[in-house]
Each structure stands twice: as C-alpha cells, then as structure tokens.
Design a protein around this motif. Structure first.
Motif, PDB file in Angstrom:
ATOM      1  N   ALA A  19       0.824  -1.207   0.000  1.00 61.32           N
ATOM      2  CA  ALA A  19       0.000   0.000   0.000  1.00 61.32           C
ATOM      3  C   ALA A  19       0.860   1.261   0.000  1.00 61.32           C
ATOM      4  CB  ALA A  19      -0.928  -0.010   1.211  1.00 61.32           C
ATOM      5  N   VAL A  20       1.861   1.273   0.864  1.00 60.25           N
ATOM      6  CA  VAL A  20       2.716   2.456   0.947  1.00 60.25           C
ATOM      7  C   VAL A  20       3.514   2.609  -0.348  1.00 60.25           C
ATOM      8  CG1 VAL A  20       4.652   3.511   2.180  1.00 60.25           C
ATOM      9  CG2 VAL A  20       2.787   2.463   3.463  1.00 60.25           C
ATOM     10  N   SER A  21       3.941   1.514  -0.946  1.00 58.07           N
ATOM     11  CA  SER A  21       4.658   1.587  -2.230  1.00 58.07           C
ATOM     12  C   SER A  21       3.782   2.195  -3.313  1.00 58.07           C
ATOM     13  CB  SER A  21       5.124   0.195  -2.661  1.00 58.07           C
ATOM     14  OG  SER A  21       6.127  -0.271  -1.795  1.00 58.07           O
ATOM     15  N   GLU A  22       2.520   1.794  -3.373  1.00 57.03           N
ATOM     16  CA  GLU A  22       1.616   2.362  -4.380  1.00 57.03           C
ATOM     17  C   GLU A  22       1.357   3.844  -4.117  1.00 57.03           C
ATOM     18  OE1 GLU A  22      -1.863   0.423  -5.685  1.00 57.03           O
ATOM     19  OE2 GLU A  22      -0.975  -1.588  -5.545  1.00 57.03           O
ATOM     20  N   LEU A  23       1.139   4.200  -2.860  1.00 53.58           N
ATOM     21  CA  LEU A  23       0.923   5.611  -2.522  1.00 53.58           C
ATOM     22  C   LEU A  23       2.182   6.441  -2.829  1.00 53.58           C
ATOM     23  CD1 LEU A  23      -1.020   5.177   0.813  1.00 53.58           C
ATOM     24  CD2 LEU A  23      -1.890   6.289  -1.246  1.00 53.58           C
ATOM     25  N   TYR A  24       3.318   5.871  -2.550  1.00 50.86           N
ATOM     26  CA  TYR A  24       4.588   6.547  -2.807  1.00 50.86           C
ATOM     27  C   TYR A  24       4.746   6.828  -4.305  1.00 50.86           C
ATOM     28  CZ  TYR A  24       9.625   7.487  -2.539  1.00 50.86           C
ATOM     29  OH  TYR A  24      10.864   8.059  -2.621  1.00 50.86           O
ATOM     30  N   ALA A  25       4.514   5.819  -5.113  1.00 51.81           N
ATOM     31  CA  ALA A  25       4.650   5.972  -6.563  1.00 51.81           C
ATOM     32  C   ALA A  25       3.672   7.014  -7.102  1.00 51.81           C
ATOM     33  CB  ALA A  25       4.437   4.632  -7.258  1.00 51.81           C
ATOM     34  N   ALA A  26       2.503   7.068  -6.542  1.00 56.29           N
ATOM     35  CA  ALA A  26       1.468   7.960  -7.068  1.00 56.29           C
ATOM     36  C   ALA A  26       1.549   9.391  -6.521  1.00 56.29           C
ATOM     37  CB  ALA A  26       0.088   7.379  -6.772  1.00 56.29           C
ATOM     38  N   HIS A  27       2.051   9.570  -5.301  1.00 55.69           N
ATOM     39  CA  HIS A  27       1.911  10.876  -4.647  1.00 55.69           C
ATOM     40  C   HIS A  27       3.213  11.508  -4.155  1.00 55.69           C
ATOM     41  CE1 HIS A  27      -2.406  10.528  -4.829  1.00 55.69           C
ATOM     42  NE2 HIS A  27      -2.293   9.276  -4.378  1.00 55.69           N
ATOM     43  N   TRP A  28       4.332  10.842  -4.290  1.00 53.96           N
ATOM     44  CA  TRP A  28       5.608  11.370  -3.794  1.00 53.96           C
ATOM     45  C   TRP A  28       5.895  12.788  -4.288  1.00 53.96           C
ATOM     46  CZ3 TRP A  28       9.604  11.310  -0.633  1.00 53.96           C
ATOM     47  CH2 TRP A  28      10.804  11.880  -1.018  1.00 53.96           C
ATOM     48  N   ARG A  29       5.837  12.980  -5.592  1.00 57.98           N
ATOM     49  CA  ARG A  29       6.186  14.285  -6.164  1.00 57.98           C
ATOM     50  C   ARG A  29       5.268  15.404  -5.687  1.00 57.98           C
ATOM     51  NH1 ARG A  29       7.779  11.960 -11.762  1.00 57.98           N
ATOM     52  NH2 ARG A  29      10.031  11.909 -11.514  1.00 57.98           N
ATOM     53  N   ARG A  30       3.987  15.135  -5.660  1.00 60.99           N
ATOM     54  CA  ARG A  30       3.040  16.172  -5.235  1.00 60.99           C
ATOM     55  C   ARG A  30       3.240  16.547  -3.773  1.00 60.99           C
ATOM     56  NH1 ARG A  30      -2.573  14.080  -7.672  1.00 60.99           N
ATOM     57  NH2 ARG A  30      -1.456  12.122  -7.615  1.00 60.99           N
ATOM     58  N   LEU A  31       3.525  15.532  -2.951  1.00 61.11           N
ATOM     59  CA  LEU A  31       3.738  15.817  -1.527  1.00 61.11           C
ATOM     60  C   LEU A  31       5.049  16.574  -1.299  1.00 61.11           C
ATOM     61  CD1 LEU A  31       2.398  12.474  -0.036  1.00 61.11           C
ATOM     62  CD2 LEU A  31       1.340  14.731   0.132  1.00 61.11           C
ATOM     63  N   VAL A  32       6.065  16.257  -2.076  1.00 64.29           N
ATOM     64  CA  VAL A  32       7.322  17.011  -1.972  1.00 64.29           C
ATOM     65  C   VAL A  32       7.077  18.452  -2.393  1.00 64.29           C
ATOM     66  CG1 VAL A  32       9.638  17.283  -2.965  1.00 64.29           C
ATOM     67  CG2 VAL A  32       8.867  15.021  -2.238  1.00 64.29           C
ATOM     68  N   ARG A  74      -0.904  13.797   3.625  1.00 59.35           N
ATOM     69  CA  ARG A  74      -0.920  15.246   3.424  1.00 59.35           C
ATOM     70  C   ARG A  74      -0.815  15.981   4.756  1.00 59.35           C
ATOM     71  NH1 ARG A  74      -5.690  14.644  -0.126  1.00 59.35           N
ATOM     72  NH2 ARG A  74      -4.855  14.249  -2.195  1.00 59.35           N
ATOM     73  N   GLN A  75      -1.604  15.534   5.719  1.00 62.90           N
ATOM     74  CA  GLN A  75      -1.604  16.181   7.025  1.00 62.90           C
ATOM     75  C   GLN A  75      -0.231  16.024   7.699  1.00 62.90           C
ATOM     76  OE1 GLN A  75      -4.639  14.831   9.683  1.00 62.90           O
ATOM     77  NE2 GLN A  75      -4.297  16.488  11.119  1.00 62.90           N
ATOM     78  N   THR A  76       0.366  14.850   7.562  1.00 58.79           N
ATOM     79  CA  THR A  76       1.685  14.615   8.150  1.00 58.79           C
ATOM     80  C   THR A  76       2.735  15.512   7.503  1.00 58.79           C
ATOM     81  OG1 THR A  76       1.064  12.332   8.617  1.00 58.79           O
ATOM     82  CG2 THR A  76       3.409  12.843   8.660  1.00 58.79           C
ATOM     83  N   VAL A  77       2.681  15.657   6.184  1.00 56.59           N
ATOM     84  CA  VAL A  77       3.638  16.520   5.486  1.00 56.59           C
ATOM     85  C   VAL A  77       3.470  17.968   5.936  1.00 56.59           C
ATOM     86  CG1 VAL A  77       4.227  17.494   3.221  1.00 56.59           C
ATOM     87  CG2 VAL A  77       3.986  15.019   3.501  1.00 56.59           C
TER      88      VAL A  77
END
Length: 182
Positions: A19-32, A74-77
């Motif tokens: 799950a975290v791998s899929e979220l990472y692949a999909a949202h890493w750039r936007r969260l950064v 998002r909240q954690t970031v």
C-alpha cells in the motif's frame, strides 16, 4: 509512464509494504512540492515527505480506514513542514543570540586614533630624510630591501642601516606617548 492513483478501497486489502509503495509511486512528487511550498527547501521537503511515508508505514496496521491514507500523508507533510519551520526559527533566534554585537567604539576611540596617528607622523617627520623614505617605502608600500635600494639609488646595506636607525629612533620617540594612550 503514467502513474495511476491507487484505488482507496483496494488499499485496505494490501499489505503495508504494498500500500505504501503504491501511494509513494502515485503521490511522492506532489507531496514534496507541497512541502517545498511550505519550507522553501527542496532537500528538507524531500526528507519531510520521506519521513511521512515511513510514519504511515509504521502506523498502517493501526489506520482505521486505509482509504484516508492519502489525507493522513498530506496532514503529516503539512505538520512536519510546520515543525521544521518552527525549528528553523528557534535555531535562527538562538544563533542571533550567540552572535554578540560588536562592541561599540568608545567616545574617545576616534580621538585616540587621531592622536596616535599625529604622534607617529610627527615622529616620522622628525627623522632624517633618508630614514623617513626607507621606512615609508618599507612599511607603507611594503617594498623589499632590493626594491627600496633601487628606488632610492642606494645599496641594500644602506637600506638596512637606515631602516634600523629609523625604527630605533621611532621606538624611542613614541614609547612614552604610546604608554600614555593605552
């Protein structure tokens, strides 16, 4: 390569790693990018985002609804970005306190410097011409003995002699005045 957002309902059936791998692949750039907008530092933003994913992975089994994992990220970031900004502000404030202001010059510092300069110039002008020239060329223009000799048309031995005699005379004349000025 197009990255597809993982189906929030499908995340519930995945292991934490998947799950975290899929979220990472999909949202890493936007969260950064979100974090960069908040902290104005690419490296720090990447670190904050990475820490958010690590925290999510550690809490995955306690997550009430895996569908809200992205909201959690998002909240954690945002929260970690705020913490980083607070930390930066404290560090800057502490560093500012550690830098003590330069001591303000005393009211008589300018006068003392002017008096010392006048004393040195008066003593220098009291020297014989050749001694005065040698000392000026040596200490004002920082010339070597050979260059002074060539400039004045005298031997290097004469330069050494004039420099030695002139320095001794200056020390003798200035010693009492310098003691008074300290």
């Amino acid at each position: 390569m197009t990255i597809v957002d993982p189906d929030p309902l499908a995340l519930a059936s995945l292991t934490a790693d998947e799950a975290v791998s899929e979220l990472y692949a999909a949202h890493w750039r936007r969260l950064v990018r979100l974090s960069v907008l908040l902290v104005h530092d690419q490296g720090l933003a990447e670190e904050i985002t990475q820490d958010a994913f690590v925290a999510l992975h550690g809490r995955w089994s306690r997550l009430r609804s895996p569908e809200s994992a992205l909201a959690y990220l998002r909240q954690t970031v945002v929260n970690r970005s705020r913490s980083a900004l607070r930390h930066r502000k404290v560090v800057d404030r502490h560093a500012a306190r550690e830098r003590l202001p330069e001591p303000a010059p005393g009211a008589d510092d300018g006068v003392s410097a002017d008096v010392r300069r006048a004393e040195v110039l008066a003593a220098l002008h009291a020297l014989p011409r050749r001694q005065r020239e040698v000392l000026a060329l040596r200490y004002y223009l920082d010339l070597s003995e050979a260059d002074i000799a060539a400039t004045l048309g005298i031997s290097q031995g004469a330069v050494k002699s004039h420099a030695s005699r002139g320095s001794a005379t200056l020390r003798t004349h200035l010693a009492p005045h310098l003691e008074d000025l300290r």
